[in-house]
Scaffold this motif. Structure first.
Motif, PDB file in Angstrom:
ATOM      1  N   ALA A 217     -52.520 124.068 -34.891  1.00 34.92           N
ATOM      2  CA  ALA A 217     -53.441 125.009 -34.246  1.00 34.92           C
ATOM      3  C   ALA A 217     -54.822 124.944 -34.885  1.00 34.92           C
ATOM      4  O   ALA A 217     -55.840 125.052 -34.186  1.00 34.92           O
ATOM      5  CB  ALA A 217     -52.871 126.422 -34.345  1.00 34.92           C
ATOM      6  N   ILE A 218     -54.844 124.777 -36.201  1.00 33.53           N
ATOM      7  CA  ILE A 218     -56.149 124.693 -36.882  1.00 33.53           C
ATOM      8  C   ILE A 218     -56.906 123.449 -36.414  1.00 33.53           C
ATOM      9  O   ILE A 218     -58.093 123.497 -36.082  1.00 33.53           O
ATOM     10  CB  ILE A 218     -55.955 124.691 -38.418  1.00 33.53           C
ATOM     11  CG1 ILE A 218     -55.486 126.072 -38.879  1.00 33.53           C
ATOM     12  CG2 ILE A 218     -57.240 124.289 -39.142  1.00 33.53           C
ATOM     13  CD1 ILE A 218     -55.013 126.132 -40.314  1.00 33.53           C
TER      14      ILE A 218
ATOM     15  N   GLN B 299     -33.116 128.737 -40.568  1.00 36.17           N
ATOM     16  CA  GLN B 299     -34.232 129.445 -41.202  1.00 36.17           C
ATOM     17  C   GLN B 299     -35.272 128.466 -41.735  1.00 36.17           C
ATOM     18  O   GLN B 299     -36.477 128.684 -41.607  1.00 36.17           O
ATOM     19  CB  GLN B 299     -33.709 130.310 -42.360  1.00 36.17           C
ATOM     20  CG  GLN B 299     -32.912 131.509 -41.923  1.00 36.17           C
ATOM     21  CD  GLN B 299     -33.812 132.569 -41.288  1.00 36.17           C
ATOM     22  OE1 GLN B 299     -34.812 132.947 -41.853  1.00 36.17           O
ATOM     23  NE2 GLN B 299     -33.449 133.013 -40.098  1.00 36.17           N
TER      24      GLN B 299
ATOM     25  N   LEU C  63     -39.561 125.771 -31.497  1.00 35.65           N
ATOM     26  CA  LEU C  63     -39.389 127.071 -32.157  1.00 35.65           C
ATOM     27  C   LEU C  63     -38.741 128.083 -31.214  1.00 35.65           C
ATOM     28  O   LEU C  63     -37.884 128.869 -31.624  1.00 35.65           O
ATOM     29  CB  LEU C  63     -40.738 127.604 -32.632  1.00 35.65           C
ATOM     30  CG  LEU C  63     -41.215 127.100 -33.991  1.00 35.65           C
ATOM     31  CD1 LEU C  63     -42.633 127.574 -34.255  1.00 35.65           C
ATOM     32  CD2 LEU C  63     -40.306 127.585 -35.104  1.00 35.65           C
ATOM     33  N   ILE C  64     -39.154 128.043 -29.979  1.00 34.99           N
ATOM     34  CA  ILE C  64     -38.557 128.959 -28.997  1.00 34.99           C
ATOM     35  C   ILE C  64     -37.060 128.654 -28.862  1.00 34.99           C
ATOM     36  O   ILE C  64     -36.218 129.558 -28.839  1.00 34.99           O
ATOM     37  CB  ILE C  64     -39.257 128.836 -27.618  1.00 34.99           C
ATOM     38  CG1 ILE C  64     -40.668 129.411 -27.701  1.00 34.99           C
ATOM     39  CG2 ILE C  64     -38.462 129.540 -26.532  1.00 34.99           C
ATOM     40  CD1 ILE C  64     -41.510 129.157 -26.482  1.00 34.99           C
TER      41      ILE C  64
ATOM     42  N   ALA D  34     -43.964 124.479 -30.567  1.00 33.14           N
ATOM     43  CA  ALA D  34     -43.718 125.823 -30.047  1.00 33.14           C
ATOM     44  C   ALA D  34     -42.429 125.868 -29.235  1.00 33.14           C
ATOM     45  O   ALA D  34     -41.625 126.793 -29.367  1.00 33.14           O
ATOM     46  CB  ALA D  34     -44.895 126.260 -29.186  1.00 33.14           C
ATOM     47  N   ILE D  35     -42.226 124.834 -28.408  1.00 30.81           N
ATOM     48  CA  ILE D  35     -40.997 124.793 -27.594  1.00 30.81           C
ATOM     49  C   ILE D  35     -39.770 124.707 -28.503  1.00 30.81           C
ATOM     50  O   ILE D  35     -38.763 125.392 -28.280  1.00 30.81           O
ATOM     51  CB  ILE D  35     -41.049 123.614 -26.589  1.00 30.81           C
ATOM     52  CG1 ILE D  35     -42.089 123.926 -25.516  1.00 30.81           C
ATOM     53  CG2 ILE D  35     -39.690 123.361 -25.959  1.00 30.81           C
ATOM     54  CD1 ILE D  35     -42.434 122.757 -24.629  1.00 30.81           C
TER      55      ILE D  35
ATOM     56  N   VAL E  33     -37.283 127.104 -38.929  1.00 32.31           N
ATOM     57  CA  VAL E  33     -38.261 128.069 -38.439  1.00 32.31           C
ATOM     58  C   VAL E  33     -39.506 128.064 -39.319  1.00 32.31           C
ATOM     59  O   VAL E  33     -40.640 128.009 -38.835  1.00 32.31           O
ATOM     60  CB  VAL E  33     -37.629 129.482 -38.421  1.00 32.31           C
ATOM     61  CG1 VAL E  33     -38.700 130.546 -38.252  1.00 32.31           C
ATOM     62  CG2 VAL E  33     -36.612 129.583 -37.305  1.00 32.31           C
TER      63      VAL E  33
ATOM     64  N   LEU F  38     -46.924 124.335 -36.823  1.00 32.48           N
ATOM     65  CA  LEU F  38     -47.647 124.915 -35.703  1.00 32.48           C
ATOM     66  C   LEU F  38     -49.019 125.408 -36.147  1.00 32.48           C
ATOM     67  O   LEU F  38     -50.027 125.200 -35.457  1.00 32.48           O
ATOM     68  CB  LEU F  38     -46.827 126.065 -35.115  1.00 32.48           C
ATOM     69  CG  LEU F  38     -47.352 126.677 -33.826  1.00 32.48           C
ATOM     70  CD1 LEU F  38     -47.403 125.653 -32.706  1.00 32.48           C
ATOM     71  CD2 LEU F  38     -46.483 127.843 -33.411  1.00 32.48           C
ATOM     72  N   LEU F  39     -49.039 126.031 -37.303  1.00 28.09           N
ATOM     73  CA  LEU F  39     -50.305 126.538 -37.847  1.00 28.09           C
ATOM     74  C   LEU F  39     -51.275 125.386 -38.101  1.00 28.09           C
ATOM     75  O   LEU F  39     -52.460 125.435 -37.730  1.00 28.09           O
ATOM     76  CB  LEU F  39     -50.040 127.312 -39.137  1.00 28.09           C
ATOM     77  CG  LEU F  39     -51.258 127.961 -39.783  1.00 28.09           C
ATOM     78  CD1 LEU F  39     -51.828 129.053 -38.888  1.00 28.09           C
ATOM     79  CD2 LEU F  39     -50.920 128.523 -41.146  1.00 28.09           C
TER      80      LEU F  39
ATOM     81  N   LEU G 280     -47.684 122.401 -28.590  1.00 28.86           N
ATOM     82  CA  LEU G 280     -46.779 122.755 -27.493  1.00 28.86           C
ATOM     83  C   LEU G 280     -45.345 122.354 -27.822  1.00 28.86           C
ATOM     84  O   LEU G 280     -44.401 123.140 -27.633  1.00 28.86           O
ATOM     85  CB  LEU G 280     -47.260 122.037 -26.223  1.00 28.86           C
ATOM     86  CG  LEU G 280     -46.730 122.571 -24.903  1.00 28.86           C
ATOM     87  CD1 LEU G 280     -47.218 123.984 -24.672  1.00 28.86           C
ATOM     88  CD2 LEU G 280     -47.161 121.659 -23.758  1.00 28.86           C
TER      89      LEU G 280
ATOM     90  N   PHE H 280     -35.330 129.895 -31.853  1.00 27.18           N
ATOM     91  CA  PHE H 280     -35.254 131.350 -31.804  1.00 27.18           C
ATOM     92  C   PHE H 280     -34.114 131.807 -30.896  1.00 27.18           C
ATOM     93  O   PHE H 280     -33.324 132.686 -31.216  1.00 27.18           O
ATOM     94  CB  PHE H 280     -36.584 131.910 -31.295  1.00 27.18           C
ATOM     95  CG  PHE H 280     -36.566 133.381 -31.066  1.00 27.18           C
ATOM     96  CD1 PHE H 280     -36.433 134.269 -32.137  1.00 27.18           C
ATOM     97  CD2 PHE H 280     -36.679 133.919 -29.797  1.00 27.18           C
ATOM     98  CE1 PHE H 280     -36.404 135.636 -31.929  1.00 27.18           C
ATOM     99  CE2 PHE H 280     -36.653 135.281 -29.592  1.00 27.18           C
ATOM    100  CZ  PHE H 280     -36.516 136.130 -30.649  1.00 27.18           C
TER     101      PHE H 280
ATOM    102  N   THR I 251     -43.161 126.772 -38.281  1.00 25.86           N
ATOM    103  CA  THR I 251     -44.297 127.687 -38.256  1.00 25.86           C
ATOM    104  C   THR I 251     -45.503 127.068 -38.941  1.00 25.86           C
ATOM    105  O   THR I 251     -46.629 127.129 -38.426  1.00 25.86           O
ATOM    106  CB  THR I 251     -43.915 129.006 -38.965  1.00 25.86           C
ATOM    107  OG1 THR I 251     -42.709 129.498 -38.382  1.00 25.86           O
ATOM    108  CG2 THR I 251     -44.999 130.040 -38.834  1.00 25.86           C
ATOM    109  N   TYR I 252     -45.260 126.457 -40.101  1.00 29.76           N
ATOM    110  CA  TYR I 252     -46.379 125.822 -40.813  1.00 29.76           C
ATOM    111  C   TYR I 252     -46.948 124.649 -40.022  1.00 29.76           C
ATOM    112  O   TYR I 252     -48.165 124.448 -39.977  1.00 29.76           O
ATOM    113  CB  TYR I 252     -45.937 125.391 -42.211  1.00 29.76           C
ATOM    114  CG  TYR I 252     -45.898 126.549 -43.178  1.00 29.76           C
ATOM    115  CD1 TYR I 252     -47.079 127.199 -43.550  1.00 29.76           C
ATOM    116  CD2 TYR I 252     -44.706 127.009 -43.707  1.00 29.76           C
ATOM    117  CE1 TYR I 252     -47.059 128.278 -44.416  1.00 29.76           C
ATOM    118  CE2 TYR I 252     -44.672 128.093 -44.574  1.00 29.76           C
ATOM    119  CZ  TYR I 252     -45.862 128.717 -44.930  1.00 29.76           C
ATOM    120  OH  TYR I 252     -45.845 129.793 -45.779  1.00 29.76           O
TER     121      TYR I 252
END
Lengths: 622, 419
Positions: free
Chosen positions: A95-96, A81, A28-29, A25-26, A84, A91-92, A22, A32, A88-89
């Protein structure tokens, strides 16, 4: 470890990894949003500095400041960049872990399954399946067939248009040419001709009329001629002197930019009416230039609703008649796409004193007599031109010359002015162009000179045969040629300026320092003038290309410079008429203004100059 | 923690993953001369032949293990482990390429274009799963397909899809397969690869609409298990056919079924056939229907052919030549659009528009016959699927539907019978 402890561990792992996801993700948002809302190259501060640089191009300190800011913006961008990608990594990864923990948690919590109940009656389900499959299958097929009817078949439409374009000249003219009986009271002499027509020249013209059919040995493969099937009305073509005494085409007589008119005003003041004979607003807009014959002034205007030819009284500016280009066979229902800075009425009209002929961006060419009666009209096929067709018409010896260089092929045609029938048509090897034809007298005979990418070429006006061609142009050629001192002068922006001897096809001299984008060159008394779109007016020695002078103005030139009374008239885009003496020194005579933008070429008659501004048509006279 | 919370978190994860994808953008060159020399773009080297064979060997190993776990060991855990490995190796490491699904197109193009040389790895990726399926059922789907793996792992609360909907949606993979073959045969595009919904997730980079599509499939996959595999996968059509004739197939029970019904809700893919012992009440009517539907199959095929013929111009628009020709005819001003790479490449080739148009017309002719065949194929599929709905086969026990079963082994865990 008992099951409760295991459950607790996996639950805690799920919660921790979930919260981790979470947070990432926040972030990253947020990142973005930051990247999307702050484009580094659209930084206001940077734009301001770049704007300043255009005004102070030699300010090294400013350049350094921009470099620093630019570097900072780039660093920020690439840093973002990196964030980001790393995010992403992360977050991945989170998530796993989350998925694994969740799965173990649910597996440990699973209970003994209860025997399931068969809720679906198979036979009924099969019946329902049959129905749905039939409906679905039929629906797919019906939808597909329906879709096929809504296909726009561009390939076929292109073929149809191409066929139309190639077939028209060879088809029966009766089918596509509207022939209207010419009024019998067409004046044989021009009211405003100051001198008697040269009967010898008229005879020559009549002779030319008789021999319009090319001899078979002259016809090459690329020359397509059509046999006129309609009786040509017997009307005398005007003499060269008549033409010179009028301004019958774009850039005056023969399209060459030199007028014989005298007593032209060199100053006016629109605000207080000084030397303003009249001023009028035309119903529809157009970038074409005025054309004068006798007491009549001709222009065109067009918009999406229609195309019109205007005839005004030269002395009062009153509208005498308006010719509508309607019900033209073959004309498209909807005008083609054109850009705003070209429009549908960019080509200027031409007149021989008996007829006035106009062409529009739709490919419609239409002829009226001097009283406004439609004589004929046809459509040459919608010109495939991404800006819009702008080549003006030119008339001579009862012929209309049409330069039709489009994206789908290029050609030059001669039509009977009285009927619109094609006399000859020559395919050209050049690319699309926006230039207009010019008549040049080479070795005692008139020939049509055209310019386009890649060649400047001369054509026999009677047969359409290419007499000479020089590969020297490139790009989107807008300026027409100028002819004088026995030389053809052609130029275009990003190409070069060349002086060609049409008798030998030899390039006498060339230059690439100042090149026009739209305005055509003009030559007189051994001097050549070039007007660029970035506001430089340049004078060259026409014979050797030596630069005589250059003048720089605030606004560029789209209207072509023209000569009258040994004076150069060049209208810049701000509407300022720069009037200079035709001499080897830049001697400014006057800079009167229109008070509005100007993109066209002025026309002269004795005592007056007619100028089309972006809103109004002006007539200035002493 | 409630399941709804998991769903929310999973959704949030997907949403945020998407935001990271959409941040890829081009950045213009610097404006000033700084002495920096812009490097010329380089085309990445293709994967070496030896590494391609390593991929084949790994596929062979994974699919062999999946078959072993499904049929011999009856181990759902083993299959799950393979699923994870496949997702990481063929999915994230190999970026979803090469895959057996896309290999259909390589095979098709190799048949239709004599200048196209298919790689041995593409050929093996196409053939190995088919051969294994013929022997062991769809064990490729169970553990060796990265697309299946990513969907399998997100199944949270699968719902049962009614038969009519399954059968109706089951037509779509055939249509997709037909289109993929048509487009590959005409050299138009590899649409299976282009519209692979998960490739963007595997590569951490994709166009906006593809990311949305991938996310949509995963979200849907939480409730409708493996939606891509069941209602879209064109390779699944071939596997479905092969699996019907598989020599050894996973069975729910290792011994004799005791009809305990514990397995009935175990399959998230509705791929368990229940016992049918009684004849249908209206069997005579079914026979009549069967004959009628059988006779209607040619009608469906003729109708499909007609539709294909009518639609060939639409289908041909996807071909690059036809697309470019139509674009330049309808928007000639694009000739001067420096940002349009297609147009600029064509202009740089020096080829006249007429030549392009002729090529486009020739390509459209290819589509004419191809579309008719495609239409007839779809008609055949619809007709025969309808006909199959009136065919009853007696079953004594609960057993996996060989055509639809992915051999994931979930049902085995539910069976209380010991060997």
């Amino acid at each position: 470890m008992d099951i409760k402890q295991k459950l607790q561990i996996w639950l805690n792992t799920s919660i921790v990894s979930g919260i981790f996801c979470l947070v990432v993700a926040i972030l990253l948002i947020f990142n973005f949003w930051q990247v999307s809302s702050h484009n580094p190259l659209e930084s206001e501060a940077l734009n301001v500095l770049v704007e300043r640089l255009s005004q102070e191009p030699r300010n090294d300190e400013l350049k350094q400041e921009i470099r620093n800011l630019d570097l900072l913006a780039r660093k920020a961008y690439f840093n973002s960049q990196w964030q980001v990608k790393t995010g992403t990594y992360l977050l991945l990864f989170g998530a796993i872990i989350f998925a694994i923990a969740l799965r173990f948690y649910t597996t440990l919590k699973s209970k003994i399954e209860q025997p399931g109940q068969q809720v679906e009656n198979e036979q009924l389900a099969r019946v329902l399946s049959q129905k749905w499959l039939i409906w679905f299958g039929a629906g797919v097929l019906v939808l597909a067939v329906t879709a096929s009817f809504f296909t726009v078949d561009h390939l076929e439409s292109y073929s149809a248009t191409s066929a139309e374009q190639t077939e028209k000249p060879e088809g029966t003219p009766e089918e596509n040419i509207q022939v209207v009986q010419v009024k019998k009271d067409v004046p044989e002499k021009q009211e405003t001709v100051e001198e008697e027509p040269n009967t010898t020249e008229n005879k020559e013209n009549i002779e030319q009329e008789k021999v319009v059919q090319p001899s078979p040995e002259l016809v090459k493969e690329e020359v397509v001629t059509t046999q006129p099937k309609v009786q040509q009305p017997s009307v005398n073509a005007p003499s060269d002197r008549d033409i010179k005494n009028n301004s019958n085409s774009f850039r005056g007589a023969f399209g060459n930019g030199v007028s014989t008119a005298t007593n032209i005003p060199v100053s006016w003041d629109v605000a207080n009416g000084q030397n303003v004979k009249w001023k009028t607003t035309l119903p529809k807009h157009g970038y074409n230039s005025p054309v004068i014959w006798g007491d009549k002034v001709f222009l065109t205007g067009a918009d999406q609703q229609g195309q019109e030819l205007y005839c005004l009284d030269k002395n009062s500016g009153k509208m005498l008649w308006v010719g509508q280009a309607t019900n033209v066979p073959g004309a498209p229902e909807k005008p083609p796409k054109v850009t705003e800075d070209t429009g549908l009425a960019a080509p200027s009209v031409t007149t021989d004193g008996n007829y006035v002929v106009a062409i529009f961006g739709t490919g419609t060419i239409i002829c009226f007599d001097m009283e406004g009666n439609k004589v004929w009209a046809r459509n040459l096929g919608v010109p495939d031109n991404h800006y819009g067709h702008s080549s003006s018409l030119l008339t001579y010896a009862n012929k209309i010359f049409v330069q039709y260089d489009t994206n789908r092929g290029s050609k030059v045609m001669a039509l009977f002015i009285s009927s619109g029938e094609t006399i000859w048509e020559t395919k050209r090897t050049s690319n699309i162009s926006w230039a207009s034809p010019v008549l040049a007298e080479v070795a005692g005979k008139k020939q049509l000179v055209l310019t386009a990418d890649p060649n400047v070429a001369g054509y026999d006006i009677d047969t359409g045969k290419e007499l000479w061609s020089v590969d020297c142009m490139m790009g989107e050629v807008g300026p027409s040629v100028a002819f004088g001192e026995g030389l053809v002068f052609a130029s275009n922006e990003y190409a070069r300026l060349v002086a060609i001897d049409p008798t030998t096809s030899e390039i006498k001299w060339e230059d690439d320092e100042y090149l026009p984008e739209v305005a055509s060159p003009v030559v007189t008394n051994g001097l050549l003038f070039i007007a660029t779109s970035y506001g430089v007016l340049v004078c060259y020695d026409a014979l050797n290309g030596e630069k005589q002078w250059e003048e720089e103005y605030n606004a560029g030139f789209y209207g072509s410079p023209v000569i009258a009374e040994n004076k150069l008239f060049a209208l810049d885009m701000d509407g300022i008429m720069h009037i200079l003496e035709v001499s080897r020194d830049a001697k400014v005579i006057g800079t009167p203004e229109l008070g509005e933008e100007g993109f066209t070429t002025p026309a002269f008659a004795n005592g007056i100059i007619i100028v089309r501004g972006n809103q109004n048509l002006f007539c200035f006279g002493n | 923690m409630k399941k709804t919370t998991y769903i929310f978190l999973a959704f949030l994860f997907l949403l945020t993953t998407f935001t990271s994808f959409s941040q890829e953008q081009r950045f213009p060159k610097p404006e000033f001369e700084t002495g920096y020399v812009q490097p010329s773009p380089e085309t990445p080297e293709p994967r070496t032949a030896s590494m391609e064979l390593v991929d084949v060997a790994i596929l062979l190993l994974v699919i062999s293990l999946a078959s072993y776990f499904a049929i011999r060991r009856r181990s759902r855990t083993g299959i799950l482990g393979l699923t994870l490995f496949t997702l990481l190796y063929f999915g994230f490491y190999r970026n979803g390429c090469i895959c057996s699904i896309g290999a259909i197109q390589n095979i098709t193009l190799a048949f239709t274009d004599p200048t196209y040389a298919i790689s041995i790895s593409a050929l093996l990726f196409f053939l190995i799963p088919l051969i294994y399926t013929l022997l062991f059922g769809r064990t490729f789907c169970a553990g060796a397909c990265p697309l299946g793996a990513i969907q399998d792992l997100v199944i949270i609360q699968p719902i049962s899809i009614p038969r009519w909907l399954r059968k109706t949606l089951g037509i779509i993979p055939f249509i997709y397969l037909g289109l993929a073959v048509l487009y590959a045969a005409t050299g138009t595009d590899f649409i299976i690869c282009r519209y692979d919904p998960f490739i963007g997730i595997f590569r951490m980079d994709a166009e906006f609409h593809m990311v949305i599509l991938g996310i949509a499939f995963l979200l849907m996959g939480m409730f409708v298990a493996r939606p891509y595999c069941r209602f879209l996968c064109p390779y699944g059509v071939l596997l479905n056919w092969m699996s019907r004739f598989s020599k050894w197939h996973l069975s729910i029970t290792p011994s004799k079924c005791i009809q305990c019904k514990l397995c009935t809700t175990s399959c998230p893919f509705d791929a368990i056939d229940f016992p049918i012992q009684e004849k249908p009440a209206n069997s005579r009517s079914n026979v009549r229907k069967f004959i009628l539907y059988a006779l209607l199959i040619p009608v469906w095929m003729v109708a499909g052919s007609f539709v294909g013929m009518k639609l060939h111009k639409n289908l041909a628009k996807a071909h690059p030549d036809v697309y470019l020709a139509e674009l330049l005819i309808s928007q000639p001003e694009l000739i001067h659009d420096e940002d349009n790479i297609d147009v600029q490449t064509f202009m740089a080739s020096g080829k006249p528009l007429e030549a392009l148009i002729e090529e486009a017309k020739a390509k459209r002719e290819d589509f004419y016959m191809g579309s008719i065949i495609l239409g007839a194929f779809i008609g055949l599929v619809i007709g025969s699927t309808i006909m199959n709905q009136v065919v009853f086969r007696r079953r004594e026990i609960y057993q996996p539907n060989r055509a639809d079963c992915f051999s994931c082994g979930r049902c085995m865990d539910y069976c209380p019978v010991e060997k």
